[in-house]
Scaffold this active site. Structure first.
Site, mmCIF file in Angstrom:
data_model
loop_
_atom_site.group_PDB
_atom_site.id
_atom_site.type_symbol
_atom_site.label_atom_id
_atom_site.label_comp_id
_atom_site.label_asym_id
_atom_site.label_seq_id
_atom_site.Cartn_x
_atom_site.Cartn_y
_atom_site.Cartn_z
ATOM 1 N N ASN A 9 -8.681 21.187 8.330
ATOM 2 C CA ASN A 9 -10.073 20.810 8.101
ATOM 3 C C ASN A 9 -10.094 19.790 6.964
ATOM 4 O OD1 ASN A 9 -12.781 20.635 7.571
ATOM 5 N ND2 ASN A 9 -13.033 22.749 6.864
ATOM 6 N N LYS A 11 -12.507 18.056 5.943
ATOM 7 C CA LYS A 11 -13.819 17.983 5.279
ATOM 8 C C LYS A 11 -14.230 16.511 5.108
ATOM 9 C CE LYS A 11 -12.937 22.474 3.334
ATOM 10 N NZ LYS A 11 -13.151 23.448 2.261
ATOM 11 N N HIS A 97 -19.188 26.972 9.222
ATOM 12 C CA HIS A 97 -18.354 26.954 8.010
ATOM 13 C C HIS A 97 -19.222 27.347 6.813
ATOM 14 C CE1 HIS A 97 -15.925 25.481 4.677
ATOM 15 N NE2 HIS A 97 -14.907 25.564 5.495
ATOM 16 N N GLU A 99 -19.500 26.174 3.960
ATOM 17 C CA GLU A 99 -20.163 25.046 3.290
ATOM 18 C C GLU A 99 -21.423 24.634 4.054
ATOM 19 O OE1 GLU A 99 -16.668 22.573 3.020
ATOM 20 O OE2 GLU A 99 -15.834 24.017 1.603
ATOM 21 N N GLU A 169 -12.960 33.416 6.772
ATOM 22 C CA GLU A 169 -12.778 32.674 5.530
ATOM 23 C C GLU A 169 -13.616 33.312 4.425
ATOM 24 O OE1 GLU A 169 -11.363 28.391 6.336
ATOM 25 O OE2 GLU A 169 -13.537 28.383 6.401
ATOM 26 N N GLY A 175 -11.024 26.912 -1.372
ATOM 27 C CA GLY A 175 -10.898 25.860 -2.386
ATOM 28 C C GLY A 175 -10.740 26.377 -3.803
ATOM 29 N N SER A 215 -7.545 28.777 0.824
ATOM 30 C CA SER A 215 -6.374 28.491 -0.027
ATOM 31 C C SER A 215 -5.030 28.802 0.651
ATOM 32 C CB SER A 215 -6.484 29.221 -1.372
ATOM 33 O OG SER A 215 -7.644 28.792 -2.061
HETATM 34 P P1 PGA Z 1 -9.158 25.559 1.521
HETATM 35 O O1 PGA Z 1 -10.365 25.361 2.582
HETATM 36 O O2 PGA Z 1 -7.889 25.647 2.314
HETATM 37 O O3 PGA Z 1 -9.225 24.343 0.649
HETATM 38 O O4 PGA Z 1 -9.448 26.815 0.775
HETATM 39 C C1 PGA Z 1 -10.415 26.109 3.762
HETATM 40 C C2 PGA Z 1 -11.677 25.796 4.521
HETATM 41 O O5 PGA Z 1 -12.732 25.606 3.889
HETATM 42 O O6 PGA Z 1 -11.670 25.719 5.769
#
Ligand code: PGA
Length: 257
Positions: A9, A11, A97, A99, A169, A175, A215
């Site tokens: 992803n 983003k 997601h 976000e 998640e 993140g 992460s």
């Molecule tokens: P990350 O993001 O690996 O940076 O934690 C995962 C995601 O948001 O899909």
């Protein structure tokens, strides 16, 4: 046997020329890979054609999108439809997601409309869910996950359900550098699968792939992928470096070997 699925992803990162540079390096890293694991790159919309072009050279590579609207067309300025994505040969789409849920106000009902529209158009939803830190600390994990599944996947059954990839998640791990332990993740995945059984049946639920996200890195992916109910990963930060994403694929191959 569920085939593991690793999805990058990106983003809101990479212009189309940056994507081209990434892919050049990534394609040389994955030249010796076989087809044991599904690999999906999910760039911003503007870089989709560049990733599609790379997927024509690397047969095992699939392409996804990060969002879509549930209507096919119309007066929805700034939006993009499943039909438009399908026309570009996009196969997967991330929906719900955290976000999108927290920064853009997407509710379970909105996510559900999108999931159904994606399936109608022949796209495979990567349906994301997960609890916040507050919800974990106040012992609400199961309640939150069950609500997100029941509402987000309402009206989705049988073959359609097996086309969905669920991505667990936990928001506190996205993140942040803080990963769920393999045991914590496995426990959540077992619970998610039990709810999938409740909304469908054992055979169907056993075919649904459940990814872990939050992460995931080259040095923690192997232990996660060794868990029985962890069928892949959705990777943000660590997928932005082509070498590190390639290492994640290698480690996953080791875990299933
Ligand atoms: P990350 O993001 O690996 O940076 O934690 C995962 C995601 O948001 O899909």
């Amino acid at each position: 046997m569920r085939k593991k699925i690793l999805a990058a992803n990106w983003k809101m990162n990479f212009t189309d020329s940056e994507a081209r540079a990434y892919l050049e390096s990534f394609v040389s890293e994955i030249r010796d890979f076989n087809d044991d694991v599904d690999v999906v790159i999910i760039p911003p919309f503007t870089a989709i054609p560049v990733v599609i072009a790379a997927s024509e050279r690397v047969q095992t590579l699939r392409v996804g999108a990060q969002n879509m609207h549930w209507e096919k067309s119309g007066a929805f300025t700034g939006e993009i439809s499943a039909t438009m994505l399908r026309a570009l040969y996009v196969r997967y789409v991330i929906l719900g997601h955290s976000e999108r849920r927290t920064l853009f106000g997407e509710t379970d009902e909105i996510v559900n409309r999108k999931v159904k529209a994606a399936l109608d158009a022949g796209l495979r939803p990567i349906f994301c869910l997960g609890e916040s830190l507050h919800e974990r600390d106040s012992n609400q994990v199961e309640e939150v996950l069950e609500r997100q599944i029941r509402k987000g996947l309402a009206g989705v059954s049988g073959h359609d359900l097996t086309e969905v990839v669920v991505a667990y998640e936990p928001c506190w791990a996205i993140g942040t550098g803080r990963t769920a332990t393999p045991a914590e993740a496995e426990e959540a995945h077992v619970f998610i699968r039990s709810i999938l059984v409740a909304i469908s049946d054992r055979t169907t639920a056993d075919r649904v792939r459940i990814q872990y996200g939050g992460s995931v890195k080259p040095d923690n992916v192997e232990q996660l992928m060794r868990q029985k109910n962890i069928d892949g990963a959705l990777i943000g930060s660590a997928s932005l470096d082509p070498r590190s994403f390639a290492q994640i694929i290698h480690s996953t191959e080791d875990a299933i070997a």
